[in-house]
Design a protein around this motif. Structure first.
Motif, short mmCIF file in Angstrom:
data_model
loop_
_atom_site.label_atom_id
_atom_site.label_comp_id
_atom_site.label_asym_id
_atom_site.label_seq_id
_atom_site.Cartn_x
_atom_site.Cartn_y
_atom_site.Cartn_z
N ARG A 163 1.80 1.65 -3.63
CA ARG A 163 0.68 2.10 -4.45
C ARG A 163 0.38 3.56 -4.21
O ARG A 163 0.08 4.30 -5.13
CB ARG A 163 -0.56 1.24 -4.16
N ALA A 164 0.44 3.97 -2.94
CA ALA A 164 0.21 5.38 -2.63
C ALA A 164 1.23 6.25 -3.35
O ALA A 164 0.96 7.39 -3.71
CB ALA A 164 0.25 5.62 -1.13
N ILE A 196 -4.91 6.16 4.99
CA ILE A 196 -3.79 5.46 4.37
C ILE A 196 -4.02 3.96 4.34
O ILE A 196 -3.71 3.29 3.38
CB ILE A 196 -2.48 5.77 5.13
N SER A 197 -4.58 3.43 5.43
CA SER A 197 -4.70 1.98 5.48
C SER A 197 -5.87 1.54 4.60
O SER A 197 -6.92 2.16 4.56
CB SER A 197 -4.90 1.51 6.91
N THR A 198 -5.65 0.49 3.87
CA THR A 198 -6.70 -0.01 3.00
C THR A 198 -7.78 -0.66 3.85
O THR A 198 -7.48 -1.44 4.73
CB THR A 198 -6.13 -1.07 2.06
N PRO A 199 -9.03 -0.33 3.61
CA PRO A 199 -10.07 -1.03 4.37
C PRO A 199 -10.12 -2.49 3.96
O PRO A 199 -9.55 -2.87 2.93
CB PRO A 199 -11.34 -0.30 4.00
N LYS A 245 2.50 5.36 -6.21
CA LYS A 245 2.34 4.97 -7.62
C LYS A 245 3.61 4.34 -8.19
O LYS A 245 4.11 4.77 -9.22
CB LYS A 245 1.93 6.18 -8.47
N SER A 265 0.83 -1.22 0.00
CA SER A 265 0.00 0.00 0.00
C SER A 265 0.85 1.25 0.00
O SER A 265 0.47 2.23 -0.61
CB SER A 265 -1.06 0.05 1.08
#
Lengths: 377, 754
Positions: A55-56, A370-373, A58, A52
């Motif tokens: 991805r944040a 920030i954290s993916t659910p 990119k 993550s």
């Protein structure tokens, strides 16, 4: 952008991400230790966490991945996470690429290793043979032999090798990355003398020096080495009158807070350091330094964990805490941050005021975003 | 570490958290004990029934860089003091040697240092206060102190605040450097006993002054500020000694020259003293700004002269008995110290007010209540009154101060008068009929004002809220039994735009609903991208002390007030709710954008109320439709009101590009999301916040949450617990079906086929 070091709560295991001032990302070790079957496992889901972050930002690669040595607690699960060039089965969507792989020479030369260690060894050998995307630390005689057995010469690969006592090429405090890496270990001669590979003692020890404004901040990463290896590093560095190379503001405590990284005897309540170790901690530590133990919580005296021979050792922690207090600094444990019930990655920010372990700035209000659910159906 | 002696002297130790009286103190202590506040440890509980306060002592881990701007320790002991009855809390350091930093409040001599972690008026702060928020603010204050970031460079040098009820207006000329301090006489207006107006003393003054003002200039030096308010002359003298002022000697020599029996002598010696001290302080590179403090004596100058042993009262039977004679030889100073109290210094301004008001007649006898007689309120009411509009009732609790004049409809002659009375008087002059005024705080009217206020609001046809306070606007919106249509006008912080929110005539859409829709308008209307821009000088939202006033030129305030006046007239001609914003460009061009109010649904979930409107549902449906046949989703932004336990969902963001979507599932990504959310939050000046998540269901699937949705909702609840909010989830399905769910409080089906 200023540099940040992020430590991950993995129990007794290492993975530290360096986010440099120019946006480059380095990973020091990767050990995915969590047991997904165990809902009570408080260790972080490392691949998800790292992905993550990527991805944040990119991107799908690290500029550098350094394996300080090939023990499981420093490379576990690498074969599932990284895109590796040496075999098609380690390639595919979602895998994270490595622009430059950094390993100690031992990782090339080791025979008979298995699992993750073998996978990293194969990748390192492949890249060294092809002559790209690799940096090897130290040049023992056996490395020359190995290269010749593979139809290569040491000279043709010399530009991919960095010895102890040298800076890693491509990084400078004068460049936009504003950081340099000085290599302390492994020593080529040590392996020549011993003949056999001792992973821990031949692991990569380095000092990263960051420059922000006119402020230098030093981070010392000591992998899993023991007190006698520290003694050697201290003596060698002092012989060359390069004491500044052992100055530190941030200290990655060696070997998950084992007493053997301080001295030969565990001690009753506090491990007594060898004179060289004492000098390294007490003379070279800077005011308000941060000491990070990449380990489980420190056991309480007399508890079952306290009787375990494995680190972390309470007696070692007591010594480190005393040093931290002496420096008005902090001794922290990755599994206790921010709380032992819910450990999360911890970030040290490096600014012109030196190092700051972020406790409020990083988390408040931002965490949820920030954290993916989990999932939604 | 030894704690400040104040701690053990305060009340008595409390053994159980449950025995603390204030609710917030119990919440704070419980969270700390549970370990829910990382980096904060409960260190003690005390309570004093006498003073009506409880205190929670905490050890706070400080996020510190290595190179400290102030010697802040790794762990700082602090105490949070809560009053028994609802009201502002305060935070003090329990470290006896806590360093001098910016943004501390004054504390009594020998008292602990008081940290200004939140200087918003309590009426505003209480809307968002939670134990978690208090903890975060303390942590952030200490972290900023350690980094030397307490001071915002855009802010004027900001001395220690103190909350004195008494003000002293001082001509700027009183403190010109390099000149002998001049003698000033202080007068008190009969209609405001809390303000002393000073001017140069004149011989044979027909109006005997109450005070004689003595001004002193302290020598420049580092850390030249007072942190504690001295409460006796002796204590003040001790504080001033290091600043090169020998106060007692100066007083003695002045008083000696004032001895005598003539009228001027009597005039001086029978007044109290106002001692004014200017401390030059440097902020960064900028030198020479004065931090001006005033202290009022309780005793008269003559009595002080007696106490200091330099004078004796004229008891000779000859001449004016109010005179004093020189004591010779000088007697010993009395051991009983003369008491003083601090006063807030206001500098008199010497500027003209430029009023550009144009108007044309239009009789309108509707009853209007104006809340807030500030810049906007005074000007728009004056404009409307010049057009012959409204039977007014003016409500404001403030008194007119010099700095108000730069943008106010009132003039210097009204300084010190209650704004409501002065404005009413002025409007009355324009309209040729009496205008009512109620000088009170609309949120907390005193017993005398409360029935008048209630009656005025009940009888009103229109309530014009020009208070520029979210708290007031929400309070007015919520008032039961008040049928009047509310309109609300305010400037943006940069003073380049005026906003008019007009409720619908039937009040189906209230001010609270329009507040949420206003923030969505800002986020979705491209021309409003800079509407709440914070890069210019103006309001800061650092959560710490704020500047006294925004920097808005009078010309802008005048133009925008006139536009608001015009807008109110036209809004009242239409029954629908609307949001209208006029933006002034630097060339003077005005842009007007308007959006009609969208119908609102309010749903109760246990203790919480969730509101959303038709435009939000439209947006969810559009975002859903664009991604069919796959699912999609994203983040919800809204307004959370802690005091009312309400969440207004204002806006939904689209799915981040790294989200994974299929026909059977959706996993919200993170790429760029933190940036987008903080940009949106900053664009609304921190009024909107992250309140939850939304996602869509595919065609032919119901809007009811699936089992994975329930798991996700629990996760959201845990994440938002740290912010004191419930987890909130919205699901958009086919044909305009929606579900809103709140963790631990159920769900609702919102709307059928459209």
């Amino acid at each position: 952008m200023t540099a940040k070091l992020t430590f991950h709560p993995l129990g007794n295991a290492d993975c530290t991400r360096f986010d440099l001032a120019d946006g480059r990302k380095l990973l020091v070790d990767y050990a995915d230790m969590r047991n997904p079957e165990d809902p009570w496992d408080r260790r972080i889901d490392l691949p998800t966490e790292l992905k993550s972050d990527l991805r944040a930002a990119k991107r799908d690669y690290y500029d550098v991945v350094l394996f300080t040595h090939l023990d499981d607690d420093h490379c576990c699960g690498s074969g599932d996470f990284f895109w590796l060039d040496h075999a098609a089965k380690y390639q595919g969507e979602g895998r994270i690429r490595i622009r430059e792989l950094w390993v100690p020479a031992a990782a090339i030369l080791e025979e008979g290793c298995a699992d993750s260690a073998r996978i990293i060894r194969q990748e390192a050998r492949y890249r060294l043979k092809k002559g790209y995307g690799i940096r090897v630390f130290s040049r023992p005689a056996k490395l020359k032999e190995w290269l010749e057995n593979n139809g290569l010469t040491l000279e043709s690969r010399a530009h991919l090798i960095t010895d102890a006592g040298q800076l890693v090429p491509g990084f400078s405090t004068a460049g936009p990355e504003r950081v340099q890496f000085f290599i302390h270990s492994p020593f080529g001669w040590r392996q020549d003398d011993n003949g056999i590979i001792d992973r821990n003692q031949d692991s990569v020890v380095f000092q990263a020096t960051f420059l922000e404004g006119s402020r230098e901040t030093h981070a010392l990463f000591m992998s899993d080495i023991n007190y006698d290896s520290i003694d050697q590093i201290v003596q060698t560095t002092r012989r060359h009158k390069r004491e500044d190379r052992l100055r530190w503001d941030i200290f990655k405590i060696p070997h998950h807070c084992s007493y053997l990284s301080i001295g030969p005897e565990k001690g009753e309540d506090e491990t007594k350091p060898t004179p060289d170790v004492k000098w390294l901690y007490e003379a070279q530590g800077q005011p308000r330094c941060t000491m990070m133990s990449t380990s489980k919580s420190i056991p309480v005296k007399g508890s079952a964990e306290d009787k375990d021979v494995q680190p972390p050792h309470r007696e070692a922690a007591n010594y480190y805490k005393r040093v931290a207090n002496m420096k008005d600094g902090a001794f922290k444990v990755t599994m206790d941050l921010p709380s032992s019930s819910k450990p999360k990655p911890s970030t040290i920010e490096i600014t012109e005021r030196g190092a700051t372990l972020l406790s409020v700035s990083a988390t408040v209000g931002a965490a949820s975003v920030i954290s993916t659910p989990a999932r939604a159906g | 570490m030894t704690l400040h002696a104040w701690w053990t002297s305060f009340g008595a130790e409390v053994p159980e958290i449950g025995e603390l009286t204030p609710v917030l103190s119990r919440e704070l202590a419980s969270l700390a004990v549970q370990g829910s506040l990382p980096g904060i440890t409960l260190a003690g509980l005390r309570q004093s029934s006498e003073s009506g306060h409880a205190a929670v002592a905490l050890d706070v881990d400080v996020e510190r860089p290595q190179d400290l701007a102030h010697p802040i320790k790794a762990v700082e002991p602090v105490a949070v003091i809560f009053p028994f009855t609802e009201g502002p809390f305060s935070v003090v350091s329990l470290r006896p040697d806590f360093p001098d930093t910016l943004h501390q409040n004054w504390s009594p001599p020998g008292g602990p240092c008081a940290l200004c972690i939140d200087d918003r008026p309590w009426a505003e702060a209480r809307l968002t206060v939670s134990a978690q928020d208090i903890a975060h603010r303390i942590q952030r204050w200490l972290a900023r102190a350690a980094r030397g970031e307490l001071h915002d460079p855009a802010q004027p040098p900001d001395p220690l605040f103190f909350s004195s009820q008494i003000g002293l207006i001082l001509p700027a000329a009183a403190l010109v450097e390099g000149q002998e301090p001049i003698e000033l006489a202080g007068m008190i207006r009969p209609d405001n006993e809390n303000l002393i107006i000073s001017r140069p003393a004149v011989p044979n003054d027909p109006h005997p002054p109450a005070f004689t003002v003595l001004a002193f200039q302290a020598e420049p030096q580092a850390m030249a500020r007072l942190r504690h308010a001295p409460d006796t002359l002796t204590a003040l003298a001790a504080e001033l000694e290091p600043h090169g002022i020998r106060l007692i000697d100066q007083l003695k020599s002045r008083l000696k020259t004032w001895k005598g029996l003539g009228p001027d002598h009597v005039r001086r010696l029978s007044t109290r003293l106002a001692i004014v001290v200017a401390f030059p302080i440097a902020v960064g590179e900028r030198p020479g700004v004065n931090d001006v403090r005033a202290f009022l004596t309780y005793d008269t100058a003559g009595d002080i002269g007696v106490a200091l042993g330099v004078l004796y009262a004229n008891n000779t039977g000859v001449g004016d008995k109010r005179g004093y004679m020189l004591a010779f030889p000088e007697g010993a100073a009395s051991s009983d110290p003369s008491r003083i109290e601090p006063a807030q210094v206001h500098f008199a301004l010497n500027r003209d007010l430029a009023a550009a008001v144009a108007g044309h007649a239009g009789p309108d006898r509707r009853r209007a209540v104006l809340i807030g007689a500030g810049s906007l309120g005074s000007q728009l009411s004056a404009d409307l009154a010049r057009e012959g509009a409204f039977e007014w009732t003016i409500i404001d609790e403030d008194h007119l101060l010099p700095h108000n004049l730069v943008r106010h409809a009132l003039f210097a002659t009204d300084i010190g008068a209650p704004k409501a009375d002065a404005l009413a008087h002025r409007l009355s002059g324009l309209l040729g009929e009496p205008v009512a005024a109620i000088a009170c705080n609309v949120l907390k009217p005193n017993d005398q004002a409360a029935p008048k206020l209630a009656a005025a609001l009940k009888d009103a046809d229109i309530i014009i809220d020009a208070s520029a306070s979210v708290a007031v606007s929400r309070h007015l919106s919520d008032l039961p039994d008040v049928a009047a249509r509310r309109v609300c006008a305010f400037f943006n912080p940069a003073g380049t735009a005026v906003v008019l929110l007009a409720e619908s005539a039937d009040r189906a859409l209230t001010m609270r609903d329009l507040e949420a829709q206003y923030h969505r308008f800002i986020l979705t209307e491209p021309s409003l991208a800079r509407h709440l821009g914070t890069d210019g000088p103006g309001v800061r939202y650092t959560g710490s002390c704020r500047a006294l006033t925004n920097r808005i030129p009078a010309s802008n305030a005048a133009i925008l007030s006139a536009l608001a006046a015009k807008g109110i007239a036209s809004a009242l001609a239409d029954d629908g709710a609307a949001i209208t914003i006029w933006t002034l460009s630097t060339t003077g061009k005005v842009q007007r954008v308007q959006r009609k109010g969208a119908a609102v649904t309010r749903v109760s979930f246990g203790a919480w109320t969730v509101s959303y409107d038709a435009d939000l549902l439209d947006r969810l449906a559009t975002l859903r439709h664009a991604k069919l046949p796959n699912e999609t989703g994203g983040v919800l932004l809204g307004i959370a009101d802690m005091s009312r336990r309400s969440v207004h969902i204002a806006h939904a963001l689209p799915a981040p590009e790294d989200s994974r979507a299929s026909q059977t599932g959706f996993e919200r990504g993170v790429a760029d999301l933190a940036g987008q959310v903080s940009a949106a939050v900053a664009a609304t000046l921190y009024q909107l916040r992250y309140v939850g998540e939304w996602h869509s269901h595919p065609d032919r699937a119901s809007a009811m949450p699936s089992s994975t949705d329930i798991v996700q909702l629990l996760w959201l609840g845990q994440e938002l617990e740290n912010e004191g909010l419930p987890g909130l989830m919205a699901i958009a399905a086919q044909d305009g079906h929606f579900t809103f769910a709140v963790s631990g409080a159920g769900l609702t089906d919102a709307g059928g086929a459209s």
